[in-house]
Design a protein around this motif. Sequence first.
Motif, short mmCIF file in Angstrom:
data_model
loop_
_atom_site.label_atom_id
_atom_site.label_comp_id
_atom_site.label_asym_id
_atom_site.label_seq_id
_atom_site.Cartn_x
_atom_site.Cartn_y
_atom_site.Cartn_z
N ALA A 1 -21.99 16.74 12.48
CA ALA A 1 -21.32 17.57 11.48
C ALA A 1 -20.06 16.88 10.96
CB ALA A 1 -20.96 18.93 12.08
N ILE A 2 -19.30 16.22 11.82
CA ILE A 2 -18.10 15.51 11.39
C ILE A 2 -18.47 14.36 10.46
CG2 ILE A 2 -16.16 14.09 12.20
CD1 ILE A 2 -16.25 15.77 14.80
N ALA A 3 -19.50 13.60 10.82
CA ALA A 3 -19.93 12.49 9.98
C ALA A 3 -20.41 12.99 8.62
CB ALA A 3 -21.04 11.70 10.69
N LEU A 4 -21.17 14.10 8.59
CA LEU A 4 -21.64 14.67 7.33
C LEU A 4 -20.47 15.12 6.45
CD1 LEU A 4 -24.70 16.80 8.52
CD2 LEU A 4 -24.77 14.83 6.98
N ALA A 5 -19.44 15.73 7.08
CA ALA A 5 -18.29 16.20 6.32
C ALA A 5 -17.53 15.04 5.70
CB ALA A 5 -17.37 17.01 7.22
N ALA A 6 -17.32 13.97 6.47
CA ALA A 6 -16.60 12.80 5.94
C ALA A 6 -17.38 12.16 4.80
CB ALA A 6 -16.35 11.80 7.07
N SER B 1 -12.44 21.22 9.55
CA SER B 1 -11.36 20.61 8.78
C SER B 1 -11.08 19.22 9.33
CB SER B 1 -10.09 21.46 8.87
OG SER B 1 -10.29 22.72 8.27
N LEU B 2 -10.80 18.30 8.41
CA LEU B 2 -10.41 16.94 8.76
C LEU B 2 -8.93 16.80 8.42
CD1 LEU B 2 -13.53 15.11 7.28
CD2 LEU B 2 -13.24 16.11 9.55
N LEU B 3 -8.12 16.46 9.40
CA LEU B 3 -6.67 16.52 9.25
C LEU B 3 -6.05 15.14 9.47
CD1 LEU B 3 -6.18 19.67 11.51
CD2 LEU B 3 -6.57 19.63 9.05
N HIS B 4 -4.99 14.89 8.70
CA HIS B 4 -4.32 13.60 8.81
C HIS B 4 -2.87 13.81 9.25
CE1 HIS B 4 -2.55 9.77 6.83
NE2 HIS B 4 -2.95 9.52 8.06
N TYR B 5 -2.56 13.34 10.47
CA TYR B 5 -1.20 13.33 11.02
C TYR B 5 -0.77 11.87 11.12
CZ TYR B 5 -1.97 18.21 12.38
OH TYR B 5 -2.22 19.56 12.38
N PRO B 6 -0.05 11.33 10.13
CA PRO B 6 0.26 9.89 10.10
C PRO B 6 0.96 9.39 11.35
CG PRO B 6 0.85 10.95 8.03
CD PRO B 6 0.53 12.05 8.99
N ASP B 7 1.82 10.22 11.94
CA ASP B 7 2.60 9.78 13.10
C ASP B 7 2.14 10.49 14.37
OD1 ASP B 7 4.28 8.16 11.44
OD2 ASP B 7 5.31 9.99 10.82
N PHE B 8 0.84 10.59 14.54
CA PHE B 8 0.31 11.35 15.67
C PHE B 8 0.86 10.85 16.99
CE2 PHE B 8 -2.73 14.16 17.67
CZ PHE B 8 -2.94 13.57 18.91
N PHE B 9 0.84 9.54 17.22
CA PHE B 9 1.28 9.01 18.50
C PHE B 9 2.79 8.77 18.56
CE2 PHE B 9 -2.70 8.72 20.53
CZ PHE B 9 -3.64 8.30 19.61
N GLN C 1 -2.16 15.65 5.20
CA GLN C 1 -3.31 15.99 4.34
C GLN C 1 -4.35 16.75 5.16
OE1 GLN C 1 -3.85 11.70 3.41
NE2 GLN C 1 -4.09 12.36 1.28
N SER C 2 -5.10 17.58 4.47
CA SER C 2 -6.19 18.29 5.14
C SER C 2 -7.35 18.50 4.18
CB SER C 2 -5.71 19.64 5.67
OG SER C 2 -5.47 20.54 4.61
N TRP C 3 -8.56 18.42 4.72
CA TRP C 3 -9.78 18.71 3.97
C TRP C 3 -10.55 19.79 4.73
CZ3 TRP C 3 -7.81 13.89 4.80
CH2 TRP C 3 -7.58 13.08 3.68
N ARG C 4 -10.74 20.94 4.13
CA ARG C 4 -11.53 22.00 4.73
C ARG C 4 -12.92 21.96 4.10
NH1 ARG C 4 -8.73 26.13 3.46
NH2 ARG C 4 -10.09 27.20 1.99
N VAL C 5 -13.93 21.80 4.95
CA VAL C 5 -15.28 21.50 4.47
C VAL C 5 -16.25 22.59 4.91
CG1 VAL C 5 -17.15 19.80 4.44
CG2 VAL C 5 -14.76 19.04 4.66
N SER C 6 -17.10 23.04 4.00
CA SER C 6 -18.23 23.90 4.32
C SER C 6 -19.50 23.09 4.09
CB SER C 6 -18.24 25.15 3.43
OG SER C 6 -19.43 25.88 3.63
N LEU C 7 -20.20 22.80 5.17
CA LEU C 7 -21.39 21.96 5.06
C LEU C 7 -22.53 22.67 4.35
CD1 LEU C 7 -21.31 20.40 8.65
CD2 LEU C 7 -20.60 19.31 6.51
N SER C 8 -22.70 23.96 4.58
CA SER C 8 -23.82 24.67 3.97
C SER C 8 -23.62 24.83 2.46
CB SER C 8 -24.01 26.03 4.62
OG SER C 8 -22.83 26.81 4.48
N ARG C 9 -22.37 25.13 2.05
CA ARG C 9 -22.10 25.31 0.62
C ARG C 9 -21.74 24.01 -0.07
NH1 ARG C 9 -19.10 29.53 2.89
NH2 ARG C 9 -17.15 28.43 2.41
#
Length: 712
Positions: free
Chosen positions: A41-46, A70-78, A87-95
């Motif tokens: 599902a993650i690969a399909l969303a990307a 949702s795929l989320l970007h935290y530039p300074d995570f570590f 940034q964030s992408w909220r994805v619906s695979l079915s729609r």
Amino acid sequence: MNESASATVEFTQIGIGKLIGEHLYLHISAIVALPAKSQEAIALAATQIGIRIEEHFNVVKLHKLGDELSLLHYPDFFEDPFPALAQSWRVSLSRKSTAYRTYEESRNSPILHRKELLLPPSDPRIPEYASLTETAESIGLFADPNRIGFTEYWYRLIAERGYVLQDNQFIPLANAPGEDSNNVPDSQSEIRRHLTALTRSNFSAPVQALSRHGLINTETTFFDYGCGKGDDIRGLLANGIDATGWDPHYAPDAEKRSADAVNIGFVINVIENLTERVEALKGAYSHTRGVLSVSAMLSGNSPPEGRQYGDGYLSSRNTFQKYFTQAQLRDFIEHTLDESAIAAGPGVFFVFRDKGLEQRFLSKRYGHRTQTVLARGWVHDRPPREPRIGPPRERRLRVDRATQLFEEHRSLLEALWLRFQELGRPPEKEELDDSLVSELELKIGSVPKALKIILGRKEETEVQAARASRSSDLLVLFALQRFQKRKPYRHLEPTLQKDIRYFFGNYLTAQESASQVLFGIGNLEAIDRACRESAEKGYGWLEEGQSLQLHASLLQRLPTLLRVYVECATVLCGDISEFDLIKIHIRSGKISLMKFEDFENSPLPRLQQRVKVKLRELDMDVFTYGGQFPPTLLYRKSRFINEEFPFYSEQLEFDETLDALALHDLTGYGPSEGEFFQVLESSRWAVDRFKLVRNGRIPSLDELCGKYLSYR
């Protein structure tokens, strides 16, 4: 889309990630631990939105149903201890739909907490991140989880707690480097005490303690001995309080004046010279008319930063810090001033020059905590109990004069009765409000006549209960004062002198009675009997021969012996009114105090903090839950409260239903929170307020519906 990608995912079976409601958060390095359908599902969303893992996003938020993520970007995570979302992408695979959001221009972007939970178990950075989370828990940053998810409130809350986030650590503001922290000479002669002065947006802990106990108000004066930049003074002036201060660096020309309340807050711990430290404390006390508040930094579990110097530590910018334990701070104050130091909280002590004020303070602390109970928000929700008026001894054809006066002036006489209940004895004229005395004399004739009328219409059991309650309060007060210097009778306030004469006859008898109670706490058989008696009356749950556990609101209902036993803990740890449960250890000489999350309104409150006071060692241990110690749930809460507590009947029904289901082993501490709800979910039950209801969720066919069978 592929059918496997939209199937329901059981997050509790995955074992990693941060689970919040129906969503699971995890770092991309932990994706390999997910079931194949979730990875797909993650690969399909990307692919659907044309972005690449790690380059465009590094955190994944999965929904339990599997279709949305949702795929989320935290530039300074570590690098950032609490990274901000970019940034964030909220994805619906079915729609096949996508909602994109950038926080580039946002001044209050979402932030991430507890990031150690998002990583695979093998990641070597987990202990470091978990330690930071544990510290955040210990200073109360996660108390309101609904508001801490955004940058602005989060950092404001850190400052309000008296800390600054620097180099991935929470540093007390008193220790945080200032603008001129570079290139400071490394020598004793140039130790810069003034760099520890704070810039505050809220009142300091000692000033809050003084205010909380009513020791500073619009009718008192306040002086800050070592006021730093003066933020406390400005805040008090804005609230109409006469406040001034002096500081050797920031306000050296200010007048050192005497005041009702004097504060020397976080001063003695930054003075590297012991002689000067003693002089500062004595100087502050010399300007005190009423009460002196003394506070200092307490030592933590981890070694302090900086190099050791004298009896403290020097920081990289040549500031000094002396760290005390609670007991060391009390001993230093008492040895220096030759006065009793009363704990008001961790690192905060009160020293009273006005002994009458001290007696009133202690009487309030060790007496019935009516105001505390009201402040916790449930007593005032109940209508006041109607006065119990005893029936006439015999039926009469005419109403006598006393009855007529009572009916005509019921509210006035009830005010007199309330004062009688407070004192446990007939109040004297000077112990009543002038307006009440005037009204009683005008409408009844005199105060004694009014007392005769009101007492003639009260049940004898009510009168005796008031007397016994006040007598118990006084014994607790005198017993706890044995830890301080004994006050001569002539120095006691007039009300207390009247109490002594009424209840004990003389001061010596009162002291001897209190000593007997105090020494009685070493009698294990007496403690055991008192615990058994309390449990029989519904005041807590008795674990035979081990402990009595009860809600703090029931403390004043206990026998005097147990009240003294519990109140001895306040000598070391300060005010205990913020705790929910008290555990009296019958044989080990310990008292445990427990604070829970939303104790009143939750059928399964979550443990937040536990303080174990070891009376024999004069020491205490503090455990904060949520980091190193996973939070536990309180099962069978109805055992620790009684029928007068809000929602008692609902709680009792909940506990009985849970026991009848026999889904869990609730002996001891019971199952962990995760295990409890996992078993509840698999058995198709859910918690709805104080009800256990059938779960309306449609299960997947592969879920177990018994020990061996699945719904398929």
